[in-house]
Design a protein around this motif. Structure first.
Motif, PDB file in Angstrom:
ATOM      1  N   VAL A 120      -9.410  12.895   6.439  1.00 51.92           N
ATOM      2  CA  VAL A 120      -8.474  13.244   5.379  1.00 51.92           C
ATOM      3  C   VAL A 120      -7.190  12.539   5.286  1.00 51.92           C
ATOM      4  N   GLY A 121      -6.767  11.482   6.078  1.00 51.16           N
ATOM      5  CA  GLY A 121      -5.522  11.222   5.994  1.00 51.16           C
ATOM      6  C   GLY A 121      -4.774  11.452   7.454  1.00 51.16           C
ATOM      7  N   ASN A 122      -5.340  11.404   8.636  1.00 53.41           N
ATOM      8  CA  ASN A 122      -4.618  11.363   9.628  1.00 53.41           C
ATOM      9  C   ASN A 122      -4.189  10.004  10.132  1.00 53.41           C
ATOM     10  N   ASP A 123      -3.479   9.868  10.955  1.00 52.53           N
ATOM     11  CA  ASP A 123      -2.909   8.444  11.619  1.00 52.53           C
ATOM     12  C   ASP A 123      -3.963   7.589  11.807  1.00 52.53           C
ATOM     13  N   ALA A 174       1.179  12.978   1.263  1.00 49.80           N
ATOM     14  CA  ALA A 174       1.623  11.992   1.965  1.00 49.80           C
ATOM     15  C   ALA A 174       2.222  10.846   0.962  1.00 49.80           C
ATOM     16  N   LYS A 175       3.251  10.148   0.977  1.00 52.96           N
ATOM     17  CA  LYS A 175       3.679   8.886   0.562  1.00 52.96           C
ATOM     18  C   LYS A 175       3.474   8.011   1.627  1.00 52.96           C
ATOM     19  N   LEU A 176       3.341   6.658   0.989  1.00 52.46           N
ATOM     20  CA  LEU A 176       2.958   5.649   1.967  1.00 52.46           C
ATOM     21  C   LEU A 176       3.982   4.410   1.882  1.00 52.46           C
ATOM     22  N   SER A 177       4.422   4.041   2.881  1.00 51.14           N
ATOM     23  CA  SER A 177       5.352   2.561   2.958  1.00 51.14           C
ATOM     24  C   SER A 177       4.496   1.615   4.110  1.00 51.14           C
TER      25      SER A 177
END
Length: 383
Positions: free
Chosen positions: A207-210, A280-283
């Motif tokens: 689901v979007g962990n590291d 979360a936003k992503l860079s």
């Protein structure tokens, strides 16, 4: 070191065992000694069964497990497909040429340029990607792409100097900077490692962990290691930052970072989005380059020169720099070890070797990447 495959007991059958089984029910008065007709009739069958069980079936069983499939790329690809993965394709190197010539001379898209072949090294071809016209200043900048995908297209500056079919009005050309971005197709070992990592995560969070972001980033062609950097204290922006290197272990290009961002966020097709829809936003950024300087006084071997030693040292050091981020430091002793095995180095004294002006290990942060450039290496010959 590759893990050894243990042959199951039920396949551990040698020629003698098979012959014993085949002759067990034969009349006792039949001479089964080697060379007689009964022996000669069944021995070839026993040999074939030994080969089939001890090798063919064993190899078939090994293909069931990804970790034993290295060297059999089609089977590695099968295992990847089952897990929703695929092998990273080779990428093309790109760059720019600067041509001089008569103003208004048109250089069409698809024009072929190349490096010179030298000795056993063949020439490398490049193709212009769009029509380009020589401007009033008498020069033009031509965007080029390697004709063949892979690292073969990464060539040094000022080496692309030939036209496949000379164009009237073009007087000279060269590439002021090295071409870059050429990556070879993913190896079996790399894909097997990704398959293993994916299978280990079955049943865990997607689901979007590291770990999810790291896996998603490393699925993109040309990527090497993706490191998810935790936000700094008091950062409430919700931004996930991925620090990215390419397959060669070098800082990722801006183009590759954008490809990873698009793959995870999928701004054009939300159905393909990997990241959570909300949150979360992503860079995605390349690591900050940390220049490492090396100075040493060395004793040269016979027929060696400082320049040839420096060239080989830089090549060996570059391979080490690619793994430094995992160790989080440049080890002084490792630089010394690399120097000691460099061709042409007869000897050096530890007291004469300095890394960044000292003899201490150099810490490398999670968002940093060390590099050793030729201009930062100073070798002198000992008296």
């Amino acid at each position: 070191m590759a893990e050894e495959f243990n042959i199951p007991d039920f396949l551990d059958r040698d020629f003698a065992d098979i012959m014993d089984e085949m002759t067990a029910d034969m009349p006792e008065d039949i001479d089964m000694s080697e060379g007689n007709h009964p022996y000669n009739l069944i021995a070839p069958t026993a040999r074939q069964e030994e080969y089939f069980t001890g090798f063919i079936l064993a190899e078939a069983l090994k293909r069931v497990f990804p970790k034993f499939c290295e060297g059999y790329p089609e089977y590695v690809d099968y295992h990847a497909e089952v897990n929703g993965l695929q092998r990273k394709a080779a990428t093309f190197a790109t760059g720019k040429l600067v041509a001089t010539g008569q103003p208004e001379t048109v250089i069409p898209a698809g024009t072929v340029f190349s490096t010179m072949s030298t000795g056993d090294i063949p020439s490398v071809a490049f193709v212009s990607v769009e029509d380009t016209e020589v401007g009033g200043s008498g020069s033009a900048e031509i965007l080029i792409r390697a004709a063949e995908a892979g690292t073969i297209g990464n060539v040094a500056e000022n080496t692309i100097i030939l036209q496949d079919s000379p164009i009237d009005g073009v007087e000279s050309l060269t590439n002021p900077q090295a071409t870059s971005g050429g990556i070879d197709e993913e190896t079996d070992a790399s894909l097997i490692e990704r398959i293993a990592a994916y299978e280990e995560m079955q049943g865990l969070s997607f689901v979007g962990n590291d770990t999810d972001y790291k896996r998603w980033a490393e699925e993109v062609n040309g990527t090497g290691v993706a490191t998810v950097v935790p936000p700094v204290e008091d950062d409430n922006s919700g931004t996930i930052t991925i620090v990215l290197t390419d397959t060669l272990g070098k800082p990722a290009t801006e183009e590759l970072c954008q490809q990873v961002y698009d793959y995870i966020v999928s701004p054009e097709d939300r159905d393909k989005r990997k990241a959570p829809v909300n949150g979360a936003k992503l860079s995605v950024i390349p690591p900050v380059v940390v220049n490492i300087s090396v100075t040493a006084e060395i004793e040269l071997a016979e027929d060696a020169t400082l320049e040839t030693v420096k060239t080989e040292f830089l090549k060996n050091a570059a391979a080490y720099m690619a793994v430094v981020p995992e160790d989080k430091e440049v080890k002084y002793t490792k630089i010394g070890a690399i120097l000691s095995v460099t061709g042409g180095v007869q000897d050096y004294t530890a007291a004469s070797l300095q890394v960044n002006g000292g003899t201490e290990n150099i810490a490398i942060a999670v968002n940093e990447f060390p590099q050793i450039l030729a201009e930062n290496v100073t070798f002198t010959e000992s008296a």
